[in-house]
Design an enzyme around this catalytic site. Sequence first.
Site, PDB file in Angstrom:
ATOM      1  CE  LYS A  35     -14.418  30.150  -6.851  1.00 36.77           C
ATOM      2  NZ  LYS A  35     -14.401  31.461  -6.115  1.00 36.77           N
ATOM      3  NE  ARG A 132     -11.360  38.694  -5.136  1.00 30.95           N
ATOM      4  CZ  ARG A 132     -11.583  37.541  -5.043  1.00 30.95           C
ATOM      5  NH1 ARG A 132     -10.766  36.429  -4.816  1.00 30.95           N
ATOM      6  NH2 ARG A 132     -12.865  37.296  -4.810  1.00 30.95           N
ATOM      7  CE1 TYR A 254      15.105  14.318 -14.255  1.00 28.35           C
ATOM      8  CE2 TYR A 254      12.674  14.192 -13.271  1.00 28.35           C
ATOM      9  CZ  TYR A 254      13.596  13.947 -14.324  1.00 28.35           C
ATOM     10  OH  TYR A 254      13.089  13.727 -15.743  1.00 28.35           O
ATOM     11  CG  MET A 302       5.347  15.701 -16.889  1.00 26.25           C
ATOM     12  SD  MET A 302       5.677  15.983 -18.678  1.00 26.25           S
ATOM     13  CE  MET A 302       6.723  17.431 -18.109  1.00 26.25           C
TER      14      MET A 302
END
Length: 372
Positions: A35, A132, A254, A302
């Site tokens: 998957k 679940r 940053y 990023m």
Amino acid sequence: MPAVARALIDLDALRHNFALARGCAPESRIMAVIKADGYGHGLLPVAHALATAEAFALARPEEALQLRAAGLRQRLVLLGTLLDRELLRECAREDVDVVVHDDHSAAQVTQFEAEAGVGLNLWLKVDTGMHRLGLSPQQLRPLHARLATLPWVRSIGHMSHLACAEWEDPAPTLRQLRCMEAARGDLQAPLSLANSAGLIAHPQSHGDWVRPGIMLYGDNPVADRFPLDLRPVMHLSAPVLAVRDLPAGAAVGYGETWRCQRPTRLATIGIGYGDGYPRHAPNGTPVSLGGRRAALAGRVSMDSITVDVTDCPGVVVGMEAELWGARVPVAEVAALAGTISYALLTGVTRRVPRVYRGGTPGADGSAGIRRD
Ligand SMILES: *Cc1c(COP(=O)(O)O)cnc(C)c1O
């Protein structure tokens, strides 16, 4: 020298890991879990490389249909999906097994009208403790009996999912196994319970079908207690974009979250959270350069990260850094970043090309894969 971040996928390692899974559960058939685009490794190349798996498990209908469209003939099992009339017709037509896990999915199957000659292969999923998805244990026998009378139901298997199979304490897993046993009683049907951790750590959970996922891709969820020679399949790398020398006291990135404690050589590497490198990887997360480990310094951006390479001689622009793979296990990066290998592997974004190595087709004559 590759100019962008890329994920080298070692299909021979994948096949090696599959063989180890086979060795751990020699009496069971294997439903290889592919998957989420083969845990981020590429659905079709992974499926082709695992041509000896008796079945593949998927989470989304389009994944199963894509495998059929590519000519794969193995049994396919669609794990947890909202079933409707149209999807059931498609699954029946394409011979994709579906999972019945509640009254709604049972009703859909009951209302399904077979087209000439097509039937459904079902797996009844029981909630043995994870809460679940799944039928209550009490529902299993009556529902099985009812669905077995439908002319379009071709086969019925039983499955459940283990919540704590990687724990050292076996109690919750044993409770789930006992719950399943009690729910089945003397009802005969193929049984599937084990994920990778169950497969490796709990032989009692093997049943007729095991469902390994993460171990195929090289991470062992119970490595501390059950070491196995699994090999990393994905090798994520990116080029050094720049190298600079900074004085002690200079801040990097940053928010100035990292400051040079000494005169520092800093390498900027062309990968960031836009590629799936974890935004929350902390200062000190290892990055391999020229065979040595360097340490992440400053926030992940990023498109790039910054790494302290003061102690790694010979780092130059264009050199390839490994973010995870053979030298830096993906599980190590995941633990540092407060996540799991599954999330990192499936999170590698589309802009990162997957480049394939190995995966020679088996003696079964299955098609080889195309390479970039
Ligand atoms: C994803 C999944 C698996 C595989 O689990 P791993 O921990 O990756 O081995 C098995 N069964 C089900 C139902 C799943 O959703």
